[in-house]
Design an enzyme around this catalytic site. Structure first.
Site, PDB file in Angstrom:
ATOM      1  N   ASN A  73      -6.220 115.844 -41.630  1.00 23.64           N
ATOM      2  CA  ASN A  73      -6.210 116.272 -43.030  1.00 23.64           C
ATOM      3  C   ASN A  73      -7.010 115.310 -43.911  1.00 23.64           C
ATOM      4  OD1 ASN A  73      -4.974 118.721 -43.550  1.00 23.64           O
ATOM      5  ND2 ASN A  73      -2.915 117.885 -43.481  1.00 23.64           N
ATOM      6  N   ASP A 109       4.125 120.062 -39.639  1.00 25.31           N
ATOM      7  CA  ASP A 109       3.511 120.156 -38.308  1.00 25.31           C
ATOM      8  C   ASP A 109       4.583 120.150 -37.215  1.00 25.31           C
ATOM      9  OD1 ASP A 109       4.286 117.542 -38.706  1.00 25.31           O
ATOM     10  OD2 ASP A 109       2.549 116.653 -37.722  1.00 25.31           O
TER      11      ASP A 109
END
Length: 216
Positions: A73, A109
């Site tokens: 990210n 996640d």
């Protein structure tokens, strides 16, 4: 009979319209229960299907989260992170479906799945395959994104009755053990939890505060 036939004919469009409305409503509710990014069931819907799956002999509960996801990210942006989550969801769902189970995204996640693996000798092979599949590079805009995975599993055969909460707790402990040693997979042995909890969750998980002197 003519009157009844007329009433029935008049009511038919209304009934048909209501049936269509009901069908659309059910589909809308089903979509709400799915994770909008991966299309997997969310926590509530996964819980329902997992409790059903645990009735099968040889049922296994799997819990996992990704290692290195934040770096993806931060380096490539949130679109890249979304691509990784989508790919992981697809791969996990395929793996679970091939083994008679189901998959879900619990949030962030973190993912969960069930599988039916009656032969205990085959469980390490299936988990190793899952680990390899999840860690395969994800193509994204000409690049290949790579993350690791920490996977914990627990077979419910040793429980007197299928108990999803306990199975998830033991799988979570196995996942944490895998993460502490650099990722990969672990299988929890026996139904007795090995780690302390805070507010009903393993101490150290997000949303918990470790008590003084507690295990982390």
């Amino acid at each position: 009979m003519n009157t009844l036939a007329s009433v029935s004919a008049a009511a038919a469009p209304l009934l048909a319209g209501w049936s269509v409305h009901t069908l659309l409503l059910r589909r809308r509710i089903a979509r709400i229960r799915l994770d909008p990014l991966t299309g997997l069931p969310g926590r509530a819907q996964f819980t329902t299907s997992a409790r059903r799956d645990l009735r099968a002999p040889g049922a296994v509960v799997v819990l996992l989260d990704l290692d290195g996801f934040k770096a993806v990210n931060d380096t490539h942006g949130h679109a890249a992170g979304d691509a990784v989550l989508t790919a992981v969801g697809d791969r996990l769902q395929t793996w679970a479906a091939l083994l008679g189970g189901s998959a879900g995204r619990l949030g962030g996640d973190e993912f969960a799945a069930t599988a039916v693996i009656p032969d205990s000798a085959r469980r390490p092979f299936e988990l190793r395959e899952l680990d390899e599949v999840l860690c395969s590079p994800v193509p994204f805009r000409g690049a290949e994104l790579t993350v690791g995975a920490s996977i914990g599993a627990f077979a419910v055969a040793g429980l007197p009755a299928p108990a999803l909460d306990l199975a998830l707790r033991r799988a979570d402990e196995a996942m944490y053990a895998a993460k502490r040693t650099g990722g990969g997979w672990r299988i929890a042995e026996g139904p007795i939890p090995e780690m302390t909890t805070t507010n009903g969750r393993r101490t150290g998980r997000p949303g918990t505060t470790a008590p003084a002197g507690g295990r982390r």
